[in-house]
Design an enzyme around this catalytic site. Structure first.
Site, PDB file in Angstrom:
ATOM      1  N   PHE A   1     107.804  90.861  25.900  1.00  0.00           N
ATOM      2  CA  PHE A   1     109.169  90.500  26.306  1.00  0.00           C
ATOM      3  C   PHE A   1     110.071  91.723  26.428  1.00  0.00           C
ATOM      4  O   PHE A   1     111.059  91.695  27.148  1.00  0.00           O
ATOM      5  CB  PHE A   1     109.817  89.583  25.255  1.00  0.00           C
ATOM      6  N   ALA A   2     109.758  92.783  25.642  1.00  0.00           N
ATOM      7  CA  ALA A   2     110.689  93.908  25.515  1.00  0.00           C
ATOM      8  C   ALA A   2     110.998  94.500  26.883  1.00  0.00           C
ATOM      9  O   ALA A   2     110.090  94.861  27.621  1.00  0.00           O
ATOM     10  CB  ALA A   2     110.077  94.974  24.610  1.00  0.00           C
TER      11      ALA A   2
ATOM     12  N   ARG B   1     121.640  77.695  40.494  1.00  0.00           N
ATOM     13  CA  ARG B   1     120.529  78.238  39.710  1.00  0.00           C
ATOM     14  C   ARG B   1     119.725  77.095  39.079  1.00  0.00           C
ATOM     15  O   ARG B   1     120.225  75.985  38.908  1.00  0.00           O
ATOM     16  CB  ARG B   1     121.046  79.140  38.572  1.00  0.00           C
TER      17      ARG B   1
ATOM     18  N   ARG C   1     129.681  88.572  42.382  1.00  0.00           N
ATOM     19  CA  ARG C   1     129.012  89.641  41.634  1.00  0.00           C
ATOM     20  C   ARG C   1     127.922  90.211  42.543  1.00  0.00           C
ATOM     21  O   ARG C   1     127.086  89.444  43.048  1.00  0.00           O
ATOM     22  CB  ARG C   1     128.402  89.033  40.357  1.00  0.00           C
TER      23      ARG C   1
ATOM     24  N   GLN D   1     117.275  97.169  20.251  1.00  0.00           N
ATOM     25  CA  GLN D   1     118.315  97.686  21.158  1.00  0.00           C
ATOM     26  C   GLN D   1     119.180  96.562  21.719  1.00  0.00           C
ATOM     27  O   GLN D   1     120.361  96.771  21.974  1.00  0.00           O
ATOM     28  CB  GLN D   1     117.765  98.601  22.252  1.00  0.00           C
TER      29      GLN D   1
ATOM     30  N   ASP E   1     110.057 101.523  19.193  1.00  0.00           N
ATOM     31  CA  ASP E   1     110.085 101.418  20.647  1.00  0.00           C
ATOM     32  C   ASP E   1     108.668 101.288  21.220  1.00  0.00           C
ATOM     33  O   ASP E   1     107.761 102.000  20.786  1.00  0.00           O
ATOM     34  CB  ASP E   1     110.752 102.680  21.214  1.00  0.00           C
TER      35      ASP E   1
ATOM     36  N   ILE F   1     114.456  85.147  24.100  1.00  0.00           N
ATOM     37  CA  ILE F   1     113.289  84.324  24.441  1.00  0.00           C
ATOM     38  C   ILE F   1     112.123  84.646  23.498  1.00  0.00           C
ATOM     39  O   ILE F   1     111.364  83.764  23.085  1.00  0.00           O
ATOM     40  CB  ILE F   1     112.890  84.523  25.928  1.00  0.00           C
TER      41      ILE F   1
ATOM     42  N   TYR G   1     116.087  96.113  38.689  1.00  0.00           N
ATOM     43  CA  TYR G   1     115.496  95.253  37.661  1.00  0.00           C
ATOM     44  C   TYR G   1     114.319  94.468  38.234  1.00  0.00           C
ATOM     45  O   TYR G   1     113.203  94.499  37.709  1.00  0.00           O
ATOM     46  CB  TYR G   1     116.576  94.304  37.104  1.00  0.00           C
TER      47      TYR G   1
END
Ligand code: NAD
Ligand code: UFG
Length: 334
Positions: free
Chosen positions: A72-73, A220, A281, A34, A50, A12, A140
């Site tokens: 975004f990272a 979704r 899942r 990464q 980083d 993104i 998350y």
């Protein structure tokens, strides 16, 4: 003045950088690679490193006159976050704490943050509005919610203004086909289905067909990555003009089941795309659909690629042209 984009080599992030460049913005990218790709970095000012590296942050904020940050990272795999939560608290929460501290030291007062539908958890109603309860079902989602709260406190304490954008399911690729989605390993539904169409996988696994939905598969709300990119630019403009913080959902307000997405991919690609029903899942809510009325009203956001067929066509264009993603060495070239 420049906009610092962390994670600008990611999916993104790179599309948003493309949008910002089209709008005439000066952009600096900071990315550790990464999960991102060097070939997706579209700007001259690029730091490989980083966000948690405070010395590097000091250098970036000293080398450039940064007006605002788009962050975004992050680590963003729901399943992995359940098995390795500390990785998520470190790469998501700690990273933002250090980023905000650096912004504060350098007097940078505006940030746009990548939040997620995963902050809601299992929704109580559809479509989901921003004021609805936030009960994440994964570390998350918890880390993203913790960051939203950190941003609110930093607004009060330091006057750092933020826009948190809660994206639903990002999909699609740049209309020119020179950047697109390339995650290793890929976990997202649409690229996995298209890898079947390319002959790179034998079938797509449908994670559960016993959900309380019409065809039993999860629903979704898919949103084109360029529509997300547009929203980031508008969020930046809102911070510049009104200086007000806010939280916004970004989705199209229409839900598609896993089976419907597979069927649409069959239509677009002309490939039979075999599927196999597999176990659920863990952590997947049955239905996630956004109300984006607030973003439309307050940001002036108007999605240009809302149709699912159009979203899939743009992804298919990217995957056909770059079957090995950026690893094929052709991604990023215009
Ligand atoms: P991505 O993995 O493609 O991009 C993330 C980028 O950040 C990568 O280039 C990676 O190398 C970089 N990065 C990660 N940690 C870093 C660190 N500590 N320092 C420097 N760089 C680092 O992911 P994406 O799909 O483009 O997602 C971008 C953001 O949007 C993430 O914050 C994610 O949580 C959020 N989000 C994504 C979706 C989706 O559907 N893809 C949905 C909701 C929210
Ligand atoms: N799915 C399958 N088979 C697959 C992959 C996915 O059936 O091989 C299903 C999933 O179970 C889910 C749907 O397809 O029902 C979409 O799954 P994705 O992995 O593509 O996306 P998620 O909904 O899990 O998550 C994405 C982002 C998150 C974000 C969330 C918000 O990865 O960061 O959207 O809705 F939080």
């Amino acid at each position: 003045m420049s906009v610092l984009v962390t994670g600008g080599a990611g999916y993104i992030g790179s599309h948003t950088v493309a949008e910002l460049l089209t709008r005439g913005e000066e952009v600096v990218v900071l990315d550790s690679l990464q999960t991102g790709h060097r070939g997706a970095v579209l700007v001259e000012y690029y730091y490989q490193g980083d966000v948690r590296d405070t010395d590097l942050l000091q250098r970036v904020f000293t080398d450039h006159e940064i007006e605002a940050v788009i962050h975004f990272a992050a680590s963003s795999l729901v399943g992995e976050s359940v098995t390795d939560p500390l990785k998520y608290y470190d790469n998501n929460v700690v990273a933002v704490q250090r980023l905000l501290a650096a912004m504060n030291r350098h007097g940078v007062k505006q940030i746009v943050f990548s939040s997620t539908a995963a902050t809601y958890g299992e929704p109580l109603r559809t479509p989901i509005e921003e004021e609805d309860p936030t009960e994440p079902t994964s570390p998350y989602g918890e880390t993203k919610l913790a960051i939203e709260k950190m941003l609110a406190w930093c607004d009060r304490a330091y006057g750092i203004k933020s826009v948190s954008l809660r994206y639903f399911n990002a999909a699609g690729a740049h209309p020119d086909g020179w950047i697109g989605e390339d995650h290793q390993p890929e976990t997202h539904l649409i690229p996995i289905i298209l890898q079947v169409a390319l002959g790179q996988r034998e079938h797509v696994a449908i994670f559960g067909d016993d959900y309380p939905t019409e065809d039993g598969t999860c629903i979704r709300d898919y949103i084109h990555v360029m529509d997300l990119a547009q929203a980031h630019y508008l969020a930046l403009q809102r911070l510049r003009s009104s200086g007000e913080s806010g939280i916004y959902n970004l989705g199209n307000g229409t839900g598609f089941s896993v089976k419907q997405v597979i069927e649409k991919c069959r239509e677009v690609t002309g490939h039979p795309i075999p599927s196999v029903v597999s176990p659920r899942r863990p952590g997947d809510p049955a239905v996630l659909i956004a109300s984006s009325q607030k973003a439309k009203r307050e940001l002036g956001w108007t999605p240009r690629y809302a149709d699912l067929g159009t979203i899939i066509e743009s992804a298919w264009n990217w995957h056909r042209r770059h079957p090995l993603g950026f690893g094929g060495g052709t991604g990023g070239s215009r």
